[in-house]
Design an enzyme around this catalytic site. Structure first.
Site, PDB file in Angstrom:
ATOM      1  N   LYS A  87      -4.072   7.219 -10.544  1.00  0.00           N
ATOM      2  CA  LYS A  87      -4.945   6.921  -9.407  1.00  0.00           C
ATOM      3  C   LYS A  87      -4.196   7.116  -8.091  1.00  0.00           C
ATOM      4  O   LYS A  87      -3.350   6.304  -7.721  1.00  0.00           O
ATOM      5  CB  LYS A  87      -5.485   5.491  -9.470  1.00  0.00           C
ATOM      6  CG  LYS A  87      -6.690   5.338  -8.541  1.00  0.00           C
ATOM      7  CD  LYS A  87      -6.917   3.942  -8.042  1.00  0.00           C
ATOM      8  CE  LYS A  87      -6.197   3.608  -6.780  1.00  0.00           C
ATOM      9  NZ  LYS A  87      -6.528   4.422  -5.594  1.00  0.00           N
ATOM     10  N   THR A 139       3.832  -4.978  -1.383  1.00  0.00           N
ATOM     11  CA  THR A 139       4.177  -6.191  -2.123  1.00  0.00           C
ATOM     12  C   THR A 139       2.924  -7.033  -2.374  1.00  0.00           C
ATOM     13  O   THR A 139       2.755  -7.625  -3.443  1.00  0.00           O
ATOM     14  CB  THR A 139       5.249  -6.978  -1.341  1.00  0.00           C
ATOM     15  OG1 THR A 139       6.453  -6.180  -1.329  1.00  0.00           O
ATOM     16  CG2 THR A 139       5.559  -8.314  -1.974  1.00  0.00           C
ATOM     17  N   GLU A 199       7.177  -0.875  -7.637  1.00  0.00           N
ATOM     18  CA  GLU A 199       8.025  -0.374  -6.546  1.00  0.00           C
ATOM     19  C   GLU A 199       7.347  -0.785  -5.250  1.00  0.00           C
ATOM     20  O   GLU A 199       6.343  -0.180  -4.854  1.00  0.00           O
ATOM     21  CB  GLU A 199       8.116   1.153  -6.616  1.00  0.00           C
ATOM     22  CG  GLU A 199       8.945   1.670  -7.760  1.00  0.00           C
ATOM     23  CD  GLU A 199      10.435   1.500  -7.510  1.00  0.00           C
ATOM     24  OE1 GLU A 199      10.851   1.579  -6.340  1.00  0.00           O
ATOM     25  OE2 GLU A 199      11.162   1.278  -8.478  1.00  0.00           O
ATOM     26  N   CYS A 230       9.035   3.529   1.916  1.00  0.00           N
ATOM     27  CA  CYS A 230       9.369   2.172   1.471  1.00  0.00           C
ATOM     28  C   CYS A 230      10.802   1.799   1.831  1.00  0.00           C
ATOM     29  O   CYS A 230      11.079   0.650   2.127  1.00  0.00           O
ATOM     30  CB  CYS A 230       9.091   2.013  -0.018  1.00  0.00           C
ATOM     31  SG  CYS A 230       9.925   3.238  -1.027  1.00  0.00           S
ATOM     32  N   GLU A 261       7.489  -5.932   6.619  1.00  0.00           N
ATOM     33  CA  GLU A 261       7.498  -4.469   6.578  1.00  0.00           C
ATOM     34  C   GLU A 261       6.455  -3.925   7.552  1.00  0.00           C
ATOM     35  O   GLU A 261       5.293  -4.323   7.511  1.00  0.00           O
ATOM     36  CB  GLU A 261       7.173  -3.992   5.159  1.00  0.00           C
ATOM     37  CG  GLU A 261       7.221  -2.484   5.039  1.00  0.00           C
ATOM     38  CD  GLU A 261       7.039  -1.997   3.607  1.00  0.00           C
ATOM     39  OE1 GLU A 261       6.111  -2.497   2.928  1.00  0.00           O
ATOM     40  OE2 GLU A 261       7.805  -1.132   3.178  1.00  0.00           O
TER      41      GLU A 261
HETATM   42  P1  ADP Z   1      -0.978   0.169   1.386  1.00  0.00           P
HETATM   43  O1  ADP Z   1      -1.177  -1.222   1.911  1.00  0.00           O
HETATM   44  O2  ADP Z   1       0.267   0.805   1.844  1.00  0.00           O
HETATM   45  O3  ADP Z   1      -2.202   1.034   1.475  1.00  0.00           O
HETATM   46  P2  ADP Z   1      -1.523  -0.573  -1.270  1.00  0.00           P
HETATM   47  O4  ADP Z   1      -0.608  -1.384  -2.085  1.00  0.00           O
HETATM   48  O5  ADP Z   1      -2.783  -1.200  -0.787  1.00  0.00           O
HETATM   49  O6  ADP Z   1      -0.649   0.017  -0.119  1.00  0.00           O
HETATM   50  O7  ADP Z   1      -1.946   0.754  -2.039  1.00  0.00           O
HETATM   51  C1  ADP Z   1      -1.161   1.446  -2.979  1.00  0.00           C
HETATM   52  C2  ADP Z   1      -2.053   1.884  -4.121  1.00  0.00           C
HETATM   53  O8  ADP Z   1      -2.596   0.718  -4.730  1.00  0.00           O
HETATM   54  C3  ADP Z   1      -3.265   2.717  -3.708  1.00  0.00           C
HETATM   55  O9  ADP Z   1      -3.517   3.695  -4.715  1.00  0.00           O
HETATM   56  C4  ADP Z   1      -4.388   1.702  -3.667  1.00  0.00           C
HETATM   57  O10 ADP Z   1      -5.671   2.263  -3.881  1.00  0.00           O
HETATM   58  C5  ADP Z   1      -3.997   0.822  -4.839  1.00  0.00           C
HETATM   59  N1  ADP Z   1      -4.567  -0.536  -4.800  1.00  0.00           N
HETATM   60  C6  ADP Z   1      -4.894  -1.279  -3.715  1.00  0.00           C
HETATM   61  N2  ADP Z   1      -5.390  -2.481  -4.093  1.00  0.00           N
HETATM   62  C7  ADP Z   1      -5.373  -2.512  -5.441  1.00  0.00           C
HETATM   63  C8  ADP Z   1      -5.751  -3.475  -6.438  1.00  0.00           C
HETATM   64  N3  ADP Z   1      -6.250  -4.644  -6.102  1.00  0.00           N
HETATM   65  N4  ADP Z   1      -5.574  -3.151  -7.726  1.00  0.00           N
HETATM   66  C9  ADP Z   1      -5.049  -1.966  -8.088  1.00  0.00           C
HETATM   67  N5  ADP Z   1      -4.697  -1.016  -7.210  1.00  0.00           N
HETATM   68  C10 ADP Z   1      -4.847  -1.268  -5.898  1.00  0.00           C
END
Ligand code: ADP
Length: 501
Positions: free
Chosen positions: A199, A254, A274, A308, A405
């Site tokens: 994904k 995180t 990560e 990161c 961050e």
């Molecule tokens: P950022 O805040 O930098 O966008 P995220 O951690 O939200 O980073 O996103 C990293 C990945 O995690 C993306 O592919 C996002 O769609 C996915 N993601 C965000 N929320 C969830 C969740 N609740 N469960 C699983 N995947 C998620």
């Protein structure tokens, strides 16, 4: 002034971006999504690029079903390790052949400069597949002689271990380096014999879809990799909770990592996380400033700080503080902002205007609390998503800018007097992803490398990556290690077979 989009150089990128809308890659077919489509746009200009499938929970069920079926099908489970290795190598070759088009689409979708993608991240993705191609034939168990004394008379006990793929992996990747992050998960997972539901982030789905086409052309059996584009809170969450997903390999914030811990509870999924960082750079009095100034600048401004491991706190010995600061500020001011496809640009936009506003909030708060903005500090005239490279001094340890961050091009700079002070400030964080130390003194380099709490410590460099180098986070920066032999272990389980013979 706003930027315009330079023309694309490759027909392949143009052809890929043309309608129809992009579907989901499930079970070896392009499948119509249950949840309709969403638009992905160029962050530099806001121009829509393509319509992309919005996967739902039902699509996640279909993709996980396809991955689960592929796991035991003879065309994958029965493939020899040598053939699996050759397949990974073929994937690398095909990425290489498409490198120009992939780099252009990555720039359009993510904003990064073409140079960053073409010279750094796309070769990095190729290297991942080539590195793990070699591991496919080197996955081995052990033979063991157990000290068991209660076997029947005249019998012996012997034992061995089998290394087995962990099962269906959900690989959830972020928007900062989409293709490279996908490769970092796919290559070891496939070398281990797992199947994957991948994904990409909703902000940057395109190059991962191009990769799906490459995987098919390379001859990967149907269902071994499935690609679900869509949003984290629905399809990402559905994958994280899915009972048939054995492992989640995640790179992202995180905050989302914490959510995944909860989602993994049901079937006690294995997790590799990560996560974020607040990585320090420590510049000693004897540092070679011809290395340290551009190195620290690249460490925070590269990919606009959306990395990161970005070195977002720099501690500089007071004896060179003014000289270093002036040189760094000059470097920041020399960086040209523009469309990532424009060869004159050093930095592109942030991922979107909302993120630029979020980054600006950190600087505004710090300024209100007494910090000094030495250069930059806000959104740039090139457009709402562009942010000036920023250096801030007098940032107190309790300020948000020092603790959280930012994921943007904002550097907090602080003087230190003794090595002990530098170390204690560098370690004053819950994160522990990376750090860099700048010195010509061998003993100081070794001592700092040992005493800084971080998954990676660079000496006289920052943000150096290679598939050979294990990469993981201490503290709230994550669980587990990617890359290197350790990266393969994430996707393997050990089975012990104990026999009376
Ligand atoms: P950022 O805040 O930098 O966008 P995220 O951690 O939200 O980073 O996103 C990293 C990945 O995690 C993306 O592919 C996002 O769609 C996915 N993601 C965000 N929320 C969830 C969740 N609740 N469960 C699983 N995947 C998620």
């Amino acid at each position: 002034m706003t930027v315009s989009t330079p023309p694309l150089a490759t027909d392949a990128a143009r052809a890929f971006l043309a309608p129809p809308p992009k579907k989901l890659w499930i079970g070896g077919d392009w499948v119509t999504p249950q949840g309709g489509y969403f638009t992905t746009s160029d962050p530099a200009t806001g121009t829509p690029l393509a319509e992309v499938a919005r996967a739902t929970k039902a699509d996640a069920d279909a993709a996980v079903g396809a991955a689960r079926a592929a796991l035991s099908r003879p065309d994958w489970a029965g493939m020899t390790p040598a053939a699996r290795g050759a397949l990974l190598w073929r994937i690398a070759d095909l990425i290489e052949q498409s490198a120009d088009a992939l780099a252009e689409v990555e720039t359009l979708d993510q904003g990064k400069t073409l140079r960053t993608g073409r010279m750094g991240e796309i070769p990095g993705a190729i290297a991942q597949f080539r590195y793990y191609a070699g591991f496919a034939t080197k996955i081995m168990g052990q033979t063991i002689t157990p000290s068991i004394t209660y076997q029947p008379a005249g019998k012996r006990v012997t034992a061995f271990t089998l290394r087995e793929p962990v099962g269906v992996v959900a690989a959830i990747v972020p928007w900062n380096s989409p293709l490279l992050m996908a490769a970092m998960k796919l290559a070891p997972a496939l070398a281990a014999g797992c199947t994957v539901v991948l994904k990409p982030a909703e902000e940057t789905p395109l190059t991962v879809l191009m990769l799906a086409d490459i995987l098919q052309r390379a001859g990967l059996p149907a269902g071994v990799v499935n690609v679900l584009t869509g949003f984290g809170h629905d399809v990402g969450a559905a994958l994280a909770e899915h009972a048939d997903v054995a492992k989640v390999s995640f790179t992202g914030s995180t905050e989302t990592g914490r959510l995944l811990l909860g989602a993994a509870r049901g079937n006690l999924k294995k997790l590799t996380l990560e996560l974020g960082g607040k990585s320090p750079a420590v510049v000693m009095a004897d540092a070679d400033l011809s290395l340290a100034v551009p190195g620290v600048a690249r460490g925070i401004f590269g990919n606009c700080g959306q990395v990161c491991v970005a070195g977002s706190r720099v501690y500089v010995h007071r004896s060179i503080y003014d000289r270093f600061t002036d040189a760094l500020v000059a470097q920041a001011q020399n960086l040209r902002l523009g469309h990532g496809l424009d060869p004159a640009s050093d930095l592109g936009p942030l991922i979107h205007a909302r993120h630029a506003a979020h980054v600006a909030g950190f600087v505004t708060d710090a300024r209100a609390s007494g910090a000094q903005v030495l250069t930059g500090g806000g959104v740039a005239p090139q457009g709402d998503a562009f942010f000036h490279p920023t250096v801030v001094s007098d940032v107190r340890p309790d300020m948000r800018l020092m603790r959280e961050e930012v994921f943007g091009p904002v550097l907090a700079i602080t003087p230190f007097d003794t090595v002990e002070d530098a170390l204690s400030m560098a370690n004053d964080t819950q994160y522990g992803l990376a750090a860099s130390v700048w010195t010509e003194n061998l003993s100081a380099a070794h001592r700092m490398a040992a005493d800084i709490r971080a998954g990676t410590v660079w000496v006289n460099c920052h943000s150096y990556f290679s598939p050979e180098l294990p990469k993981g986070g201490h503290g709230i920066s994550g669980w587990g290690t990617e890359n290197g032999p350790q990266g393969l272990e994430n996707y393997l389980e050990t089975k012990t077979v104990c026999m009376t013979i």
